[in-house]
Write a protein that holds these residues in place. Structure first.
Motif, PDB file in Angstrom:
ATOM      1  N   ILE A  98      26.073 -13.115 -79.501  1.00 56.44           N
ATOM      2  CA  ILE A  98      25.619 -12.137 -78.517  1.00 56.44           C
ATOM      3  C   ILE A  98      25.089 -10.904 -79.235  1.00 56.44           C
ATOM      4  O   ILE A  98      24.122 -10.298 -78.819  1.00 56.44           O
ATOM      5  N   GLY A  99      25.739 -10.517 -80.327  1.00 60.82           N
ATOM      6  CA  GLY A  99      25.304  -9.341 -81.057  1.00 60.82           C
ATOM      7  C   GLY A  99      26.000  -9.218 -82.391  1.00 60.82           C
ATOM      8  O   GLY A  99      26.862 -10.029 -82.748  1.00 60.82           O
ATOM      9  N   TYR A 100      25.601  -8.199 -83.128  1.00 60.38           N
ATOM     10  CA  TYR A 100      26.130  -7.934 -84.466  1.00 60.38           C
ATOM     11  C   TYR A 100      26.654  -6.510 -84.535  1.00 60.38           C
ATOM     12  O   TYR A 100      26.122  -5.621 -83.882  1.00 60.38           O
ATOM     13  N   GLY A 101      27.654  -6.312 -85.344  1.00 57.81           N
ATOM     14  CA  GLY A 101      28.164  -4.973 -85.608  1.00 57.81           C
ATOM     15  C   GLY A 101      28.168  -4.708 -87.100  1.00 57.81           C
ATOM     16  O   GLY A 101      28.562  -5.566 -87.884  1.00 57.81           O
ATOM     17  N   ILE A 102      27.698  -3.542 -87.487  1.00 54.82           N
ATOM     18  CA  ILE A 102      27.729  -3.110 -88.885  1.00 54.82           C
ATOM     19  C   ILE A 102      28.631  -1.885 -88.948  1.00 54.82           C
ATOM     20  O   ILE A 102      28.412  -0.914 -88.231  1.00 54.82           O
ATOM     21  N   CYS A 103      29.650  -1.942 -89.799  1.00 51.05           N
ATOM     22  CA  CYS A 103      30.645  -0.878 -89.863  1.00 51.05           C
ATOM     23  C   CYS A 103      31.016  -0.581 -91.301  1.00 51.05           C
ATOM     24  O   CYS A 103      30.889  -1.431 -92.166  1.00 51.05           O
ATOM     25  N   GLU A 137      40.335  -0.704 -85.664  1.00 51.75           N
ATOM     26  CA  GLU A 137      40.344  -0.720 -84.204  1.00 51.75           C
ATOM     27  C   GLU A 137      39.198   0.106 -83.627  1.00 51.75           C
ATOM     28  O   GLU A 137      38.546  -0.313 -82.668  1.00 51.75           O
ATOM     29  N   LEU A 138      38.917   1.267 -84.211  1.00 52.81           N
ATOM     30  CA  LEU A 138      37.844   2.118 -83.708  1.00 52.81           C
ATOM     31  C   LEU A 138      36.484   1.438 -83.844  1.00 52.81           C
ATOM     32  O   LEU A 138      35.657   1.479 -82.928  1.00 52.81           O
ATOM     33  N   ALA A 139      36.246   0.780 -84.967  1.00 55.30           N
ATOM     34  CA  ALA A 139      34.974   0.082 -85.176  1.00 55.30           C
ATOM     35  C   ALA A 139      34.791  -1.018 -84.144  1.00 55.30           C
ATOM     36  O   ALA A 139      33.712  -1.165 -83.561  1.00 55.30           O
ATOM     37  N   HIS A 140      35.838  -1.803 -83.908  1.00 52.52           N
ATOM     38  CA  HIS A 140      35.754  -2.858 -82.892  1.00 52.52           C
ATOM     39  C   HIS A 140      35.484  -2.256 -81.520  1.00 52.52           C
ATOM     40  O   HIS A 140      34.662  -2.756 -80.757  1.00 52.52           O
ATOM     41  N   GLU A 141      36.167  -1.167 -81.192  1.00 53.63           N
ATOM     42  CA  GLU A 141      35.990  -0.531 -79.889  1.00 53.63           C
ATOM     43  C   GLU A 141      34.558  -0.029 -79.701  1.00 53.63           C
ATOM     44  O   GLU A 141      33.953  -0.259 -78.657  1.00 53.63           O
ATOM     45  N   GLU A 195      29.319  12.995 -93.324  1.00 56.21           N
ATOM     46  CA  GLU A 195      30.435  13.744 -93.904  1.00 56.21           C
ATOM     47  C   GLU A 195      31.664  12.873 -94.107  1.00 56.21           C
ATOM     48  O   GLU A 195      32.331  12.971 -95.135  1.00 56.21           O
ATOM     49  N   THR A 196      31.973  12.033 -93.133  1.00 56.11           N
ATOM     50  CA  THR A 196      33.142  11.153 -93.250  1.00 56.11           C
ATOM     51  C   THR A 196      32.763   9.772 -93.745  1.00 56.11           C
ATOM     52  O   THR A 196      33.633   8.898 -93.851  1.00 56.11           O
ATOM     53  N   GLU A 197      31.472   9.567 -94.023  1.00 51.64           N
ATOM     54  CA  GLU A 197      30.945   8.271 -94.473  1.00 51.64           C
ATOM     55  C   GLU A 197      31.326   7.155 -93.506  1.00 51.64           C
ATOM     56  O   GLU A 197      31.799   6.098 -93.902  1.00 51.64           O
ATOM     57  N   THR A 198      31.102   7.416 -92.218  1.00 53.55           N
ATOM     58  CA  THR A 198      31.428   6.481 -91.161  1.00 53.55           C
ATOM     59  C   THR A 198      30.147   5.919 -90.555  1.00 53.55           C
ATOM     60  O   THR A 198      29.230   6.666 -90.234  1.00 53.55           O
ATOM     61  N   VAL A 199      30.117   4.589 -90.412  1.00 61.70           N
ATOM     62  CA  VAL A 199      28.987   3.907 -89.779  1.00 61.70           C
ATOM     63  C   VAL A 199      29.546   2.851 -88.838  1.00 61.70           C
ATOM     64  O   VAL A 199      30.365   2.027 -89.245  1.00 61.70           O
ATOM     65  N   MET A 200      29.124   2.904 -87.575  1.00 59.34           N
ATOM     66  CA  MET A 200      29.486   1.893 -86.582  1.00 59.34           C
ATOM     67  C   MET A 200      28.282   1.699 -85.665  1.00 59.34           C
ATOM     68  O   MET A 200      27.983   2.563 -84.853  1.00 59.34           O
ATOM     69  N   VAL A 201      27.586   0.579 -85.827  1.00 58.30           N
ATOM     70  CA  VAL A 201      26.351   0.328 -85.100  1.00 58.30           C
ATOM     71  C   VAL A 201      26.369  -1.101 -84.571  1.00 58.30           C
ATOM     72  O   VAL A 201      26.811  -2.016 -85.259  1.00 58.30           O
ATOM     73  N   ALA A 202      25.872  -1.286 -83.348  1.00 55.38           N
ATOM     74  CA  ALA A 202      25.755  -2.628 -82.756  1.00 55.38           C
ATOM     75  C   ALA A 202      24.277  -2.967 -82.583  1.00 55.38           C
ATOM     76  O   ALA A 202      23.476  -2.110 -82.204  1.00 55.38           O
ATOM     77  N   PHE A 203      23.930  -4.226 -82.868  1.00 54.81           N
ATOM     78  CA  PHE A 203      22.559  -4.719 -82.736  1.00 54.81           C
ATOM     79  C   PHE A 203      22.568  -5.978 -81.880  1.00 54.81           C
ATOM     80  O   PHE A 203      23.503  -6.778 -81.950  1.00 54.81           O
ATOM     81  N   SER A 204      21.517  -6.163 -81.125  1.00 53.45           N
ATOM     82  CA  SER A 204      21.323  -7.406 -80.393  1.00 53.45           C
ATOM     83  C   SER A 204      19.890  -7.442 -79.900  1.00 53.45           C
ATOM     84  O   SER A 204      19.109  -6.538 -80.176  1.00 53.45           O
ATOM     85  N   THR A 205      19.562  -8.506 -79.189  1.00 53.88           N
ATOM     86  CA  THR A 205      18.254  -8.615 -78.549  1.00 53.88           C
ATOM     87  C   THR A 205      18.479  -8.802 -77.054  1.00 53.88           C
ATOM     88  O   THR A 205      19.583  -9.168 -76.616  1.00 53.88           O
ATOM     89  N   TYR A 243      26.234   4.686 -80.863  1.00 52.69           N
ATOM     90  CA  TYR A 243      26.569   4.349 -82.239  1.00 52.69           C
ATOM     91  C   TYR A 243      27.172   5.571 -82.918  1.00 52.69           C
ATOM     92  O   TYR A 243      27.052   6.692 -82.418  1.00 52.69           O
ATOM     93  N   VAL A 244      27.827   5.357 -84.035  1.00 47.52           N
ATOM     94  CA  VAL A 244      28.453   6.440 -84.797  1.00 47.52           C
ATOM     95  C   VAL A 244      27.937   6.379 -86.224  1.00 47.52           C
ATOM     96  O   VAL A 244      28.109   5.369 -86.901  1.00 47.52           O
ATOM     97  N   ILE A 245      27.287   7.438 -86.631  1.00 41.85           N
ATOM     98  CA  ILE A 245      26.864   7.591 -88.028  1.00 41.85           C
ATOM     99  C   ILE A 245      27.197   9.010 -88.428  1.00 41.85           C
ATOM    100  O   ILE A 245      26.665   9.964 -87.862  1.00 41.85           O
TER     101      ILE A 245
END
Length: 107
Positions: free
Chosen positions: A69-74, A79-83, A10-20, A5-7
Motif C-alpha cells: 500500500i505504501g512505504y515509510g522512510i524513517c 513507535e512514533l515512526a510507525h504512528e 536539529e534532532t536528525e529525525t526523518v519520518m516520511v510516507a510514500f505511495s501512489t 511528514y516529519v523532517i
C-alpha cells in the motif's frame, strides 16, 4: 508523499510516507472486497541494522500474497515512526477515496 511528514535537521529525525494513488485505492479495495484486512508492516532488516528504516505497508490476500500500500522512510524504527507513517497513509487513502467519490470517478 502522503499526509503529514516529519523532517527535523536539529534532532536528525526523518519520518516520511510514500505511495501512489493506485496503491492507496488497492488498499481501500482490499478493505471493502477482500477478506478481513489486516495491515502488515515489513521492515527491511539490513537497512534497519545500518540505521535506515525502510518500512513496507500492505495487506495479504487469500493466496498469501503481500500487496504493498505504501512505504515509510524513517531515521529509526520506533513507535512514533510507525504512528506517523500509519497516520499519513491512512489520511492520504481517505483523501484519495473521497476525491474519487466526490468526482464520481471509478474506484
Amino acid at each position: 508523499m502522503c499526509g503529514e511528514y516529519v523532517i527535523d535537521s536539529e534532532t536528525e529525525t526523518v519520518m516520511v510516507a510514500f505511495s501512489t494513488r493506485n496503491l492507496l485505492l488497492n488498499g481501500w479495495r482490499q478493505t471493502r472486497f477482500g477478506f478481513p484486512s489486516v495491515l502488515q508492516v515489513d521492515c527491511t532488516h539490513r537497512l534497519v541494522l545500518e540505521g535506515h528504516a525502510c518500512m513496507l505497508f500492505g495487506t495479504v490476500d487469500a493466496a498469501q500474497r503481500f500487496h504493498i500500500i505504501g512505504y515509510g522512510i524513517c531515521d529509526k524504527e520506533d513507535e512514533l515512526a510507525h504512528e506517523v507513517v500509519f497516520r499519513a497513509l491512512k489520511d492520504e487513502m481517505e483523501r484519495v477515496v473521497q476525491e474519487h467519490t466526490d468526482n464520481q470517478w471509478p474506484i
